[in-house]
Design a protein around this motif. Structure first.
Motif, PDB file in Angstrom:
ATOM      1  N   THR A 170     -31.021  -1.985  45.888  1.00 21.16           N
ATOM      2  CA  THR A 170     -30.469  -2.300  44.579  1.00 21.16           C
ATOM      3  C   THR A 170     -29.058  -1.737  44.558  1.00 21.16           C
ATOM      4  O   THR A 170     -28.883  -0.518  44.508  1.00 21.16           O
ATOM      5  N   PRO A 171     -28.024  -2.557  44.617  1.00 21.84           N
ATOM      6  CA  PRO A 171     -26.649  -2.054  44.820  1.00 21.84           C
ATOM      7  C   PRO A 171     -25.976  -1.616  43.524  1.00 21.84           C
ATOM      8  O   PRO A 171     -24.971  -2.170  43.103  1.00 21.84           O
ATOM      9  N   ALA A 172     -26.540  -0.591  42.894  1.00 17.36           N
ATOM     10  CA  ALA A 172     -26.000  -0.103  41.620  1.00 17.36           C
ATOM     11  C   ALA A 172     -25.919   1.420  41.652  1.00 17.36           C
ATOM     12  O   ALA A 172     -26.913   2.070  41.985  1.00 17.36           O
ATOM     13  N   PRO A 173     -24.745   1.990  41.341  1.00 20.56           N
ATOM     14  CA  PRO A 173     -23.498   1.287  41.016  1.00 20.56           C
ATOM     15  C   PRO A 173     -22.853   0.653  42.252  1.00 20.56           C
ATOM     16  O   PRO A 173     -22.858   1.228  43.336  1.00 20.56           O
ATOM     17  N   ALA A 174     -22.288  -0.514  42.050  1.00 23.34           N
ATOM     18  CA  ALA A 174     -21.785  -1.325  43.159  1.00 23.34           C
ATOM     19  C   ALA A 174     -20.646  -0.663  43.914  1.00 23.34           C
ATOM     20  O   ALA A 174     -20.448  -0.914  45.103  1.00 23.34           O
ATOM     21  N   LYS A 175     -19.893   0.203  43.248  1.00 21.93           N
ATOM     22  CA  LYS A 175     -18.732   0.817  43.903  1.00 21.93           C
ATOM     23  C   LYS A 175     -19.119   1.699  45.074  1.00 21.93           C
ATOM     24  O   LYS A 175     -18.276   2.027  45.917  1.00 21.93           O
ATOM     25  N   LEU A 176     -20.391   2.083  45.168  1.00 24.88           N
ATOM     26  CA  LEU A 176     -20.835   2.950  46.252  1.00 24.88           C
ATOM     27  C   LEU A 176     -21.362   2.180  47.459  1.00 24.88           C
ATOM     28  O   LEU A 176     -21.750   2.776  48.450  1.00 24.88           O
ATOM     29  N   VAL A 177     -21.388   0.867  47.382  1.00 20.39           N
ATOM     30  CA  VAL A 177     -21.912   0.059  48.489  1.00 20.39           C
ATOM     31  C   VAL A 177     -20.898   0.047  49.634  1.00 20.39           C
ATOM     32  O   VAL A 177     -19.733  -0.290  49.444  1.00 20.39           O
ATOM     33  N   THR A 178     -21.367   0.415  50.824  1.00 19.64           N
ATOM     34  CA  THR A 178     -20.516   0.438  52.011  1.00 19.64           C
ATOM     35  C   THR A 178     -20.962  -0.628  52.998  1.00 19.64           C
ATOM     36  O   THR A 178     -22.084  -1.138  52.933  1.00 19.64           O
ATOM     37  N   ASP A 179     -20.086  -0.955  53.939  1.00 17.47           N
ATOM     38  CA  ASP A 179     -20.451  -1.913  54.984  1.00 17.47           C
ATOM     39  C   ASP A 179     -21.630  -1.397  55.795  1.00 17.47           C
ATOM     40  O   ASP A 179     -22.515  -2.179  56.185  1.00 17.47           O
ATOM     41  N   GLU A 180     -21.662  -0.096  56.050  1.00 22.31           N
ATOM     42  CA  GLU A 180     -22.776   0.483  56.808  1.00 22.31           C
ATOM     43  C   GLU A 180     -24.090   0.269  56.074  1.00 22.31           C
ATOM     44  O   GLU A 180     -25.106  -0.112  56.680  1.00 22.31           O
ATOM     45  N   LEU A 181     -24.087   0.488  54.772  1.00 21.67           N
ATOM     46  CA  LEU A 181     -25.310   0.338  53.999  1.00 21.67           C
ATOM     47  C   LEU A 181     -25.761  -1.116  53.945  1.00 21.67           C
ATOM     48  O   LEU A 181     -26.949  -1.419  54.094  1.00 21.67           O
ATOM     49  N   LEU A 182     -24.835  -2.037  53.751  1.00 20.35           N
ATOM     50  CA  LEU A 182     -25.198  -3.459  53.734  1.00 20.35           C
ATOM     51  C   LEU A 182     -25.796  -3.892  55.067  1.00 20.35           C
ATOM     52  O   LEU A 182     -26.761  -4.665  55.107  1.00 20.35           O
ATOM     53  N   ALA A 183     -25.227  -3.406  56.155  1.00 17.45           N
ATOM     54  CA  ALA A 183     -25.719  -3.784  57.479  1.00 17.45           C
ATOM     55  C   ALA A 183     -27.136  -3.273  57.718  1.00 17.45           C
ATOM     56  O   ALA A 183     -27.867  -3.827  58.551  1.00 17.45           O
ATOM     57  N   LEU A 184     -27.537  -2.236  56.985  1.00 15.05           N
ATOM     58  CA  LEU A 184     -28.882  -1.670  57.114  1.00 15.05           C
ATOM     59  C   LEU A 184     -29.865  -2.261  56.114  1.00 15.05           C
ATOM     60  O   LEU A 184     -31.048  -1.926  56.128  1.00 15.05           O
ATOM     61  N   SER A 185     -29.382  -3.156  55.245  1.00 15.07           N
ATOM     62  CA  SER A 185     -30.201  -3.699  54.172  1.00 15.07           C
ATOM     63  C   SER A 185     -30.762  -5.064  54.553  1.00 15.07           C
ATOM     64  O   SER A 185     -30.013  -6.030  54.691  1.00 15.07           O
ATOM     65  N   ASP A 186     -32.070  -5.151  54.722  1.00 11.94           N
ATOM     66  CA  ASP A 186     -32.688  -6.449  54.994  1.00 11.94           C
ATOM     67  C   ASP A 186     -32.614  -7.337  53.759  1.00 11.94           C
ATOM     68  O   ASP A 186     -32.329  -8.527  53.857  1.00 11.94           O
ATOM     69  N   ALA A 187     -32.902  -6.757  52.601  1.00 10.86           N
ATOM     70  CA  ALA A 187     -32.878  -7.490  51.339  1.00 10.86           C
ATOM     71  C   ALA A 187     -31.962  -6.769  50.361  1.00 10.86           C
ATOM     72  O   ALA A 187     -31.928  -5.541  50.315  1.00 10.86           O
ATOM     73  N   CYS A 188     -31.218  -7.550  49.578  1.00 12.88           N
ATOM     74  CA  CYS A 188     -30.322  -6.984  48.571  1.00 12.88           C
ATOM     75  C   CYS A 188     -30.604  -7.699  47.251  1.00 12.88           C
ATOM     76  O   CYS A 188     -30.719  -8.931  47.216  1.00 12.88           O
ATOM     77  N   VAL A 189     -30.723  -6.906  46.176  1.00 11.67           N
ATOM     78  CA  VAL A 189     -31.086  -7.457  44.865  1.00 11.67           C
ATOM     79  C   VAL A 189     -30.012  -7.059  43.843  1.00 11.67           C
ATOM     80  O   VAL A 189     -30.191  -6.128  43.059  1.00 11.67           O
ATOM     81  N   PRO A 190     -28.873  -7.762  43.842  1.00 15.49           N
ATOM     82  CA  PRO A 190     -27.806  -7.470  42.889  1.00 15.49           C
ATOM     83  C   PRO A 190     -27.927  -8.329  41.635  1.00 15.49           C
ATOM     84  O   PRO A 190     -28.621  -9.352  41.620  1.00 15.49           O
ATOM     85  N   ASN A 191     -27.227  -7.901  40.577  1.00 11.87           N
ATOM     86  CA  ASN A 191     -26.986  -8.815  39.466  1.00 11.87           C
ATOM     87  C   ASN A 191     -25.595  -9.424  39.643  1.00 11.87           C
ATOM     88  O   ASN A 191     -24.898  -9.136  40.624  1.00 11.87           O
ATOM     89  N   LYS A 192     -25.169 -10.259  38.715  1.00 14.37           N
ATOM     90  CA  LYS A 192     -23.900 -10.970  38.879  1.00 14.37           C
ATOM     91  C   LYS A 192     -22.715 -10.009  38.892  1.00 14.37           C
ATOM     92  O   LYS A 192     -21.768 -10.183  39.673  1.00 14.37           O
TER      93      LYS A 192
END
Length: 315
Positions: A170-192
Motif C-alpha cells: 500500500t504506497p501511502a504516503p506515496a512520497k516514501l515509495v522508492t524504486d527499490e521498494l517497487l522492484a520488491l513489490s509483486d502487487a501494488c494497491v494505490p489510489n489515484k
C-alpha cells in the motif's frame, strides 16, 4: 510459501498500529473555527492493523509485526487484535514513544480528514522485521504500508522474496515509495492520488489510469489494483486489464475502506483467485465497510461477505 488451500490462507502484515479518535461533525471545520460535533468514537486503526484485522475476519491466519507504546492504548489495541485471532507475538513496545494516534473528522457527507501522530510506529525497524522472519517465510502474502519506516518494508519484502512469498504494497504516503521498494513489490494497491505522485502522471481519464498502472509495472510491479472510490477499481497484470465497477451502497463513513480492500485482496490472492476476481470480492468487503461508522469496527466477517446482498435501493 503455503500453497495448500485446504488450510487457512496465511497473511503477515508489517506496519502501523494506531488508536483512532473519530469525531462526527456536520461538516469539516475551517482554520480558526470551533463548533459542536455530533459524537466521539474511540477505535483501533493504523493501515497495518486495519489490513491485519480485515484479513483475520475473512478467515486468514494473520501475524502482525508492529510497534506500540507502553500505555493504555497499547493494551487496548493488543487485546483487540487477540480478540480477532491475530498473532501478536511480533508486536514490540517502545520505551519512549506513545502508541500511534489518529484524530479523524467525518462529516455528514461521509468525507473525512485525518491527523496522525506516528509515535511508536516511527520506531519499527529492520531488526523488528527480522525477528518475525519465520512468520514472513510461512506466509502466502506479506503486506506493507509506509506509515512506518520504509526500511522495515524493504526488509520484509526481501525476506518474503527469498522465500517465494507474494509481496503487497500500500504506497501511502506515496512520497516514501522508492524504486527499490517497487522492484520488491509483486502487487501494488494505490489510489489515484498515490499513483499520480509515484509515477508523475495525471490520472484524470481511464486512459491516464491505465498508463500510470503500466508505468508501475515497468518499474517492477507485477500486479496493480488501482482503487478509484466511486469509480471502482482498475486491475492490471500480465493477463491484461480489467475494470471492476464500484459496488453501490449508501456510505456513512469511508475511513478505512482502502485498507478493507487491501486486506481482502490479499486473502483472495492467497486463496489462488486471479487478480480481477480477487479485486471484485475485495470491492464488496470495502463497500460493506463504508456503510458503518468506524474503522476496524466496520470490517465484516467472512459470513457477512458470503451472505451479502446489494441493497435494492442501490441496484
Amino acid at each position: 510459501m503455503n500453497n495448500a488451500q485446504t488450510t487457512r490462507p496465511k497473511i503477515t502484515v508489517v506496519g502501523s498500529a494506531n488508536v483512532d479518535l473519530t469525531f462526527r461533525t456536520p461538516r469539516l471545520p475551517v482554520p480558526g473555527e470551533t463548533f459542536a460535533g455530533h459524537s466521539l468514537h474511540q477505535g483501533m486503526g493504523g493501515k497495518g492493523a486495519n489490513q491485519a484485522v480485515v484479513a483475520a475476519r475473512l478467515g486468514a491466519d494473520v501475524s502482525f509485526v508492529a510497534r506500540v507504546g507502553n500505555d493504555g492504548f497499547a493494551t487496548q489495541a493488543i487485546d483487540a487484535y487477540k480478540n480477532d485471532g491475530i498473532n501478536t507475538k511480533f508486536i514490540r513496545h517502545s520505551k519512549d514513544q506513545p502508541t500511534g494516534t489518529a484524530a479523524i473528522l467525518v462529516d455528514d457527507e461521509a468525507e473525512n480528514c485525518i491527523i496522525v501522530v506516528a509515535g511508536a510506529n516511527a520506531e519499527l525497524c529492520a531488526d523488528d522485521v527480522r525477528s518475525a522472519k519465520t512468520a514472513i517465510e510461512a506466509a502466502d502474502v506479506v503486506i506493507c504500508q509506509l506509515e512506518t519506516p520504509v526500511e522495515a518494508a524493504i526488509e520484509a519484502f526481501k525476506i518474503a522474496r527469498a522465500a517465494n512469498v507474494l509481496t503487497m504494497l500500500t504506497p501511502a504516503p506515496a512520497k516514501l515509495v522508492t524504486d527499490e521498494l517497487l522492484a520488491l513489490s509483486d502487487a501494488c494497491v494505490p489510489n489515484k492520488t498515490e499513483i499520480a505522485a509515484i509515477t508523475g502522471k495525471a490520472v484524470e481519464t481511464e486512459a491516464d489510469c491505465v498508463l500510470a498502472a503500466q508505468t508501475l509495472m515497468q518499474r517492477g510491479v507485477r500486479q496493480v489494483a488501482l482503487t478509484m472510490g466511486g469509480e471502482g477499481v482498475l486491475t492490471l497484470d500480465h493477463s491484461g486489464m480489467s475494470r471492476i465497477p464500484a459496488t453501490q451502497v449508501k456510505a456513512v463513513d469511508t475511513t478505512g475502506a482502502g485498507d478493507a480492500f487491501t486486506g481482502a485482496l490479499a486473502v483472495s490472492l492467497a486463496e489462488g483467485l486471479p487478480l480481477s476476481d480477487a479485486a471484485s470480492r475485495a470491492a464488496i468487503v470495502a463497500a460493506i465497510s463504508v456503510t458503518r461508522i468506524g474503522t476496524q469496527t466496520s470490517f465484516p466477517s467472512l459470513d457477512e461477505v458470503n451472505g451479502w446482498n446489494q441493497p435494492e435501493e442501490t441496484k
